[in-house]
Scaffold this active site. Structure first.
Site, PDB file in Angstrom:
ATOM      1  N   TYR A 158       2.552  10.319  -8.495  1.00  0.00           N
ATOM      2  CA  TYR A 158       3.982  10.423  -7.906  1.00  0.00           C
ATOM      3  C   TYR A 158       5.169  10.596  -9.213  1.00  0.00           C
ATOM      4  O   TYR A 158       4.909   8.760  -9.791  1.00  0.00           O
ATOM      5  CB  TYR A 158       5.201   9.898  -7.053  1.00  0.00           C
ATOM      6  CG  TYR A 158       6.321  10.213  -6.994  1.00  0.00           C
ATOM      7  CD1 TYR A 158       6.522  11.582  -6.047  1.00  0.00           C
ATOM      8  CD2 TYR A 158       7.250   9.256  -7.102  1.00  0.00           C
ATOM      9  CE1 TYR A 158       7.352  11.274  -6.155  1.00  0.00           C
ATOM     10  CE2 TYR A 158       8.316   9.538  -6.874  1.00  0.00           C
ATOM     11  CZ  TYR A 158       8.836  10.517  -5.790  1.00  0.00           C
ATOM     12  OH  TYR A 158      10.544  10.390  -6.096  1.00  0.00           O
TER      13      TYR A 158
ATOM     14  N   GLN B  19       9.246  11.686   1.477  1.00  0.00           N
ATOM     15  CA  GLN B  19       8.110  12.788   1.942  1.00  0.00           C
ATOM     16  C   GLN B  19       7.049  13.276   0.729  1.00  0.00           C
ATOM     17  O   GLN B  19       6.304  14.158   1.692  1.00  0.00           O
ATOM     18  CB  GLN B  19       9.247  14.236   1.966  1.00  0.00           C
ATOM     19  CG  GLN B  19      10.466  13.942   0.543  1.00  0.00           C
ATOM     20  CD  GLN B  19      11.089  14.088   0.565  1.00  0.00           C
ATOM     21  OE1 GLN B  19      11.736  12.785   1.069  1.00  0.00           O
ATOM     22  NE2 GLN B  19      12.390  14.482   0.335  1.00  0.00           N
TER      23      GLN B  19
ATOM     24  N   ASN C 168      11.208   4.603  -6.192  1.00  0.00           N
ATOM     25  CA  ASN C 168      12.586   4.079  -6.105  1.00  0.00           C
ATOM     26  C   ASN C 168      11.805   2.769  -4.602  1.00  0.00           C
ATOM     27  O   ASN C 168      10.878   3.152  -4.304  1.00  0.00           O
ATOM     28  CB  ASN C 168      13.794   4.667  -5.668  1.00  0.00           C
ATOM     29  CG  ASN C 168      13.537   5.993  -4.437  1.00  0.00           C
ATOM     30  OD1 ASN C 168      12.836   5.254  -3.576  1.00  0.00           O
ATOM     31  ND2 ASN C 168      14.319   6.455  -4.548  1.00  0.00           N
TER      32      ASN C 168
ATOM     33  N   THR D 264      13.432  -2.578 -13.055  1.00  0.00           N
ATOM     34  CA  THR D 264      12.381  -2.463 -13.869  1.00  0.00           C
ATOM     35  C   THR D 264      12.566  -3.787 -14.066  1.00  0.00           C
ATOM     36  O   THR D 264      13.686  -3.891 -13.656  1.00  0.00           O
ATOM     37  CB  THR D 264      12.545  -1.458 -15.316  1.00  0.00           C
ATOM     38  OG1 THR D 264      11.625  -1.368 -16.042  1.00  0.00           O
ATOM     39  CG2 THR D 264      14.385  -1.557 -15.909  1.00  0.00           C
TER      40      THR D 264
ATOM     41  N   GLN E 121      16.042  -2.187 -21.419  1.00  0.00           N
ATOM     42  CA  GLN E 121      16.179  -1.684 -19.738  1.00  0.00           C
ATOM     43  C   GLN E 121      16.839  -2.016 -18.301  1.00  0.00           C
ATOM     44  O   GLN E 121      16.880  -1.490 -17.447  1.00  0.00           O
ATOM     45  CB  GLN E 121      14.272  -2.858 -19.060  1.00  0.00           C
ATOM     46  CG  GLN E 121      13.518  -3.329 -19.901  1.00  0.00           C
ATOM     47  CD  GLN E 121      13.003  -2.007 -19.870  1.00  0.00           C
ATOM     48  OE1 GLN E 121      12.365  -1.537 -18.279  1.00  0.00           O
ATOM     49  NE2 GLN E 121      12.379  -0.800 -21.467  1.00  0.00           N
TER      50      GLN E 121
ATOM     51  N   GLU F 106       7.242  -6.982 -14.993  1.00  0.00           N
ATOM     52  CA  GLU F 106       6.663  -6.754 -15.631  1.00  0.00           C
ATOM     53  C   GLU F 106       6.436  -6.462 -17.035  1.00  0.00           C
ATOM     54  O   GLU F 106       5.568  -5.813 -17.212  1.00  0.00           O
ATOM     55  CB  GLU F 106       7.778  -5.076 -15.625  1.00  0.00           C
ATOM     56  CG  GLU F 106       7.037  -3.755 -15.524  1.00  0.00           C
ATOM     57  CD  GLU F 106       8.275  -3.357 -14.453  1.00  0.00           C
ATOM     58  OE1 GLU F 106       7.858  -1.507 -14.806  1.00  0.00           O
ATOM     59  OE2 GLU F 106       9.534  -2.893 -14.342  1.00  0.00           O
TER      60      GLU F 106
ATOM     61  N   GLU G  95     -26.125 -18.883  10.882  1.00  0.00           N
ATOM     62  CA  GLU G  95     -25.022 -18.215  11.388  1.00  0.00           C
ATOM     63  C   GLU G  95     -24.847 -16.735  12.810  1.00  0.00           C
ATOM     64  O   GLU G  95     -23.612 -16.428  13.387  1.00  0.00           O
ATOM     65  CB  GLU G  95     -24.689 -17.009  10.036  1.00  0.00           C
ATOM     66  CG  GLU G  95     -24.202 -16.655   8.975  1.00  0.00           C
ATOM     67  CD  GLU G  95     -23.706 -15.999   8.102  1.00  0.00           C
ATOM     68  OE1 GLU G  95     -23.357 -14.865   8.500  1.00  0.00           O
ATOM     69  OE2 GLU G  95     -23.110 -16.351   6.632  1.00  0.00           O
TER      70      GLU G  95
END
Length: 445
Positions: A135, A199, A228, A251, A273, A342, A430
């Site tokens: 994306y 979407q 976003n 960011t 930024q 970041e 076990e």
């Protein structure tokens, strides 16, 4: 005339002793409610899962103001975008591709075979994800550099099927931005979808029987790339059906600086930024109050000259940005590790030594000549990085993102015999006797 109000608020930790939890809570941080966003986008994701391309087109018309004629971008449009690309931009993109590929090529891991006992081996195979969806946003800023940062590591990892989604642009007749399409052409990406937001994420995760051109779209196995809060929320909703890299937030830049730092550089990097988004975080951590004053003076001058001055000022004045005053660089390292930025810049004496002590950051930029914007485009590093403090447990996008480790166990009879006692004893402990029996039966028949 009174001096203008400072752009950055100040948190003074010099005389405070805080627990790890208290320090984390005190630091400036963007409020990102992914849960609320997930509730908002869930109907969109479910609609795309149920109705496929028709739901994507409806959502595009609603959110992007355009109903694309083609969800699948025609090959001719991709080729045309490259043919019409400004030669200077093409050269810059090619340089960025070469640098990122050089770094990524060193990350490809060979298979690792370990002989545990004679006749018994375990081999770690590194197998690329079969099909990935990448994306690339197209909102306030068009980011062809994000095409590079997503595509190159996937290609180096050996991913064979890549589909890239980017929002349709109203002014482009429903096609993604041509610079993004040109970057796809340079990298040989031919399957491009004109879809954005939640979407697009839903379409990549669920696929569709027909995109309107008589051809369907196969679902992907993994989705990566920034976006976003609604993109992050959609990724959260489809996680499990597909793999994701991370839920990226706004960011962030943190700068650890002492009195030797150049105030103009520090201010410029905080601004770089802040111009992304009103929620972008710009944080200065320093033991030098005089640097704060000098940086504020630079900010006042540089912001006023910036094309996105209002947006930058809003980000710098937001609760997610500010100055953190510390006693010394030692406390500064504690602060930036708690913050887990970041992007982290080190502007101190012995910057490389200080950087080597940092454990929580998406990427670390050392010294006055390694600004974050270098990493955004041409350092060779990747700019898809963990946000919101997730650098404490996650890293940036890279070749390893697209590789899966598969253990291949190869034991002969003698090697199995050597492990029999330990395995059957643990199976009994076990309460799983059939596990032990599956080993014992091989020595009884």
């Amino acid at each position: 005339m009174p001096d203008p109000a400072p752009l950055l608020s100040v948190l003074d930790l010099r005389e405070r002793s805080l627990s790890a939890a208290e320090l984390s809570a005190a630091l400036p941080r963007a409020e990102l409610d992914v849960e609320a966003a997930a509730a908002a986008v869930r109907p969109v994701v479910e609609d795309v899962a149920a109705r496929g391309a028709a739901a994507v087109l409806d959502a595009s018309e609603r959110f992007d103001g355009i109903r694309p004629e083609h969800l699948r971008v025609p090959a001719a449009a991709i080729e045309q975008a490259l043919a019409e690309l400004d030669p200077a931009i093409r050269t810059a993109l090619e340089e960025s591709i070469a640098r990122v590929r050089a770094v990524d090529s060193a990350q490809r891991r060979p298979d690792e075979r370990v002989e545990v006992v004679p006749g018994g081996t375990v081999t770690q195979r590194w197998v690329p994800v079969r099909r990935v969806g990448l994306y690339v946003p197209g909102g306030r800023a068009v980011l062809p550099s994000s095409v590079i940062m997503n595509v190159v590591p996937a290609q180096v990892a050996g991913v064979r099927q890549i589909v890239l989604a980017s929002p349709p642009q109203k002014e482009r007749g429903g096609l993604p931005d041509p610079t993004i399409l040109a970057a796809c052409a340079l990298l040989g990406v031919t399957e491009v979808i004109a879809a954005g937001g939640a979407q697009a994420i839903a379409l990549l995760a669920h696929g569709a029987e027909d995109l309107g051109d008589g051809r369907g779209l196969d679902a992907v196995d993994m989705i990566t790339g920034p976006g976003n809060v609604y993109v992050a929320a959609a990724k959260r909703l489809v996680r499990g059906r597909v793999g994701i890299d991370a839920e990226a937030g706004p960011t962030e830049i943190a700068i650890l600086a002492d009195a030797e730092a150049h105030p103009a550089y520090v201010a410029a990097d905080l601004i770089s930024q802040a111009e992304h988004d009103p929620m972008a975080a710009s944080v200065l951590v320093t033991d030098a109050p005089e640097l704060v004053d000098a940086v504020e003076a630079e900010l006042a001058e540089q912001v006023a000259q910036a094309p996105r001055a209002d947006l930058i000022a809003e980000a710098l004045r937001g609760e997610q940005s500010g100055v953190v005053l510390v006693r010394d660089v030692e406390q500064g390292i504690e602060v930036v590790d708690s913050y887990g930025a970041e992007h982290l810049e080190i502007h101190t004496a012995e910057a490389a030594e200080v950087a080597a002590r940092v454990t929580n950051a998406g990427a670390v930029f050392v010294g006055p000549h390694a600004p974050v914007s270098l990493g955004d485009y041409a350092a060779g590093s990747n700019h898809v990085l963990p946000t919101g403090g997730s650098a404490r447990f996650g890293g940036g996008l890279g070749v390893q993102t697209f590789l899966r480790g598969i253990h291949v166990v190869d034991y002969d009879e003698a090697a199995l015999k050597s492990a029999r006692h330990a395995a059957t004893t643990l199976a009994a402990a076990e309460g799983l006797p059939a596990h032990g029996r599956a080993i014992d039966i091989r020595f009884e028949r």
